[in-house]
Write a protein that holds these residues in place. Structure first.
Motif, short mmCIF file in Angstrom:
data_model
loop_
_atom_site.label_atom_id
_atom_site.label_comp_id
_atom_site.label_asym_id
_atom_site.label_seq_id
_atom_site.Cartn_x
_atom_site.Cartn_y
_atom_site.Cartn_z
N GLU A 231 0.83 -1.21 0.00
CA GLU A 231 0.00 0.00 0.00
C GLU A 231 0.87 1.26 0.00
OE1 GLU A 231 -3.42 2.18 2.78
OE2 GLU A 231 -2.63 0.21 3.33
N ILE A 232 1.91 1.27 0.83
CA ILE A 232 2.80 2.43 0.88
C ILE A 232 3.56 2.56 -0.44
CG2 ILE A 232 4.82 3.42 2.03
CD1 ILE A 232 3.85 1.92 4.59
N GLU A 233 4.08 1.45 -0.93
CA GLU A 233 4.86 1.47 -2.17
C GLU A 233 4.05 2.02 -3.33
OE1 GLU A 233 8.10 0.53 -4.88
OE2 GLU A 233 7.81 1.26 -2.83
N ARG A 234 2.79 1.67 -3.41
CA ARG A 234 1.96 2.13 -4.53
C ARG A 234 1.72 3.63 -4.47
NH1 ARG A 234 -1.72 -3.33 -4.00
NH2 ARG A 234 -0.21 -4.67 -5.08
N LYS A 235 1.76 4.20 -3.27
CA LYS A 235 1.63 5.65 -3.14
C LYS A 235 2.93 6.37 -3.51
CE LYS A 235 -0.27 7.57 0.40
NZ LYS A 235 -0.56 7.93 1.82
N PHE A 236 4.05 5.66 -3.39
CA PHE A 236 5.34 6.33 -3.56
C PHE A 236 6.08 5.96 -4.85
CE2 PHE A 236 4.63 7.44 0.78
CZ PHE A 236 5.31 8.63 0.93
N ILE A 237 5.55 5.01 -5.62
CA ILE A 237 6.27 4.60 -6.81
C ILE A 237 6.46 5.76 -7.78
CG2 ILE A 237 4.18 3.74 -7.96
CD1 ILE A 237 7.80 2.34 -8.27
N ALA A 238 5.45 6.64 -7.89
CA ALA A 238 5.59 7.79 -8.79
C ALA A 238 6.70 8.71 -8.31
CB ALA A 238 4.27 8.55 -8.88
N LEU A 239 6.85 8.86 -7.00
CA LEU A 239 7.91 9.71 -6.47
C LEU A 239 9.27 9.06 -6.67
CD1 LEU A 239 8.61 12.35 -5.08
CD2 LEU A 239 8.33 11.20 -2.87
#
Length: 291
Positions: A231-239
């Motif tokens: 869940e965290i990774e999917r929020k931060f992959i764009a960053l």
């Protein structure tokens, strides 16, 4: 000793000089955010354009501010073996817990030369050494068989692997069974998969911007809570991706400046991100809930 989210710290500048106040604040923010260790003077710290005096002072200052609360892994690599030994010796003398030594760049050594380079450092200084393999920057790639031979030396304790080749985690582990050898990702976008394969953490660019969230993701992995980590990774992959939309650490410093934590100043030949790049970074920060 080395695990979790480990920031490859930026070196903040102000009017061309190292901004000690901002640097201290960034270090405190990382410790408070739960980072597992600190890496001063790595690639993201613009080690290539720091003077030797600045490099040594940045490492000493980081050790001083951290004050033993988390380990300090001092960037200490060079394409000159003699120079690398000097930086590792300084890291030891100043109280760092380990040294991060990049594969020699520009010289293009073969596997025999790479092994001789790391053996010479290990023989010269009694300090834990983490090899740093980043072929995209160095044009030298320490192969798994070489890593395995070096990993059996008592003070070569691990590798930061920025190849993006996840199979290497298993290859290294298979050859180093019974050895206390830590594998750490050097590539934010693949770090979650790397840890699932057996890695222990990530020396991260994104952690500069979001220390708490990256620490939480790695903690979830360590505890077997893959759903939270995903869940965290999917929020931060764009960053993760946006922080390399122009040469690093320009985007990371822009993001930190956006958060009011330091200036966006970088040293030539790195330049600040252009407007279109800034828009991508802003959008990624919004997705991550940072702005």
């Amino acid at each position: 000793m080395f695990h979790g989210s480990i920031p490859a710290l930026v070196t903040p500048f102000k009017n061309g000089e190292v901004d000690r106040k901002a640097y201290a604040d960034l270090i405190e923010r990382q410790i408070e955010g739960g980072s597992g260790a600190l890496v001063p003077c790595g690639t993201t710290g613009e080690s290539a354009t720091l003077s030797h005096a600045e490099h040594r002072e940045a490492v000493s200052f980081c050790v001083e501010v951290a004050a033993g609360r988390v380990p300090v892994i001092a960037g200490a690599g060079s394409n000159s073996t003699r120079e690398a030994i000097g930086l590792v010796q300084h890291a030891k003398d100043t109280g760092a817990d380990a040294a991060l030594c990049v594969c020699p760049y520009y010289n293009r050594p073969d596997q025999i030369g790479l092994e001789a380079h790391f053996r010479a450092i290990a023989d010269a200084v009694s300090l834990p050494i983490i090899m740093y393999n980043v072929p995209a920057r160095t044009v030298s790639d320490v192969q798994p068989d070489t890593v395995i031979r070096l990993g059996k030396l008592p003070n070569i304790v691990g590798i930061k692997d920025a190849t993006g080749d996840l199979a290497r985690v298993s290859l290294h582990a298979a050859g180093l069974q019974g050895e206390q050898f830590v594998q750490i990702s050097g590539d934010d976008p693949s770090a979650l998969g790397y840890c699932a394969m057996g890695g222990k953490g990530c020396i991260s660019v994104t952690a500069n911007i979001a220390p708490e969230q990256m620490a939480k993701m790695h903690k979830a992995v360590q505890e077997g809570d893959l759903a939270t980590a995903q869940e965290i990774e999917r929020k931060f992959i764009a960053l993760h991706k946006a922080l390399f939309v122009t040469p690093s650490p320009g985007p990371a410093k822009y993001a930190l400046a956006k958060l009011g934590l330091c200036s966006g100043e970088v040293r030539l030949p790195i330049v600040a991100p252009h407007d279109a790049a800034c828009e991508k970074i802003d959008a990624a920060m919004e997705i991550a809930g940072l702005i």
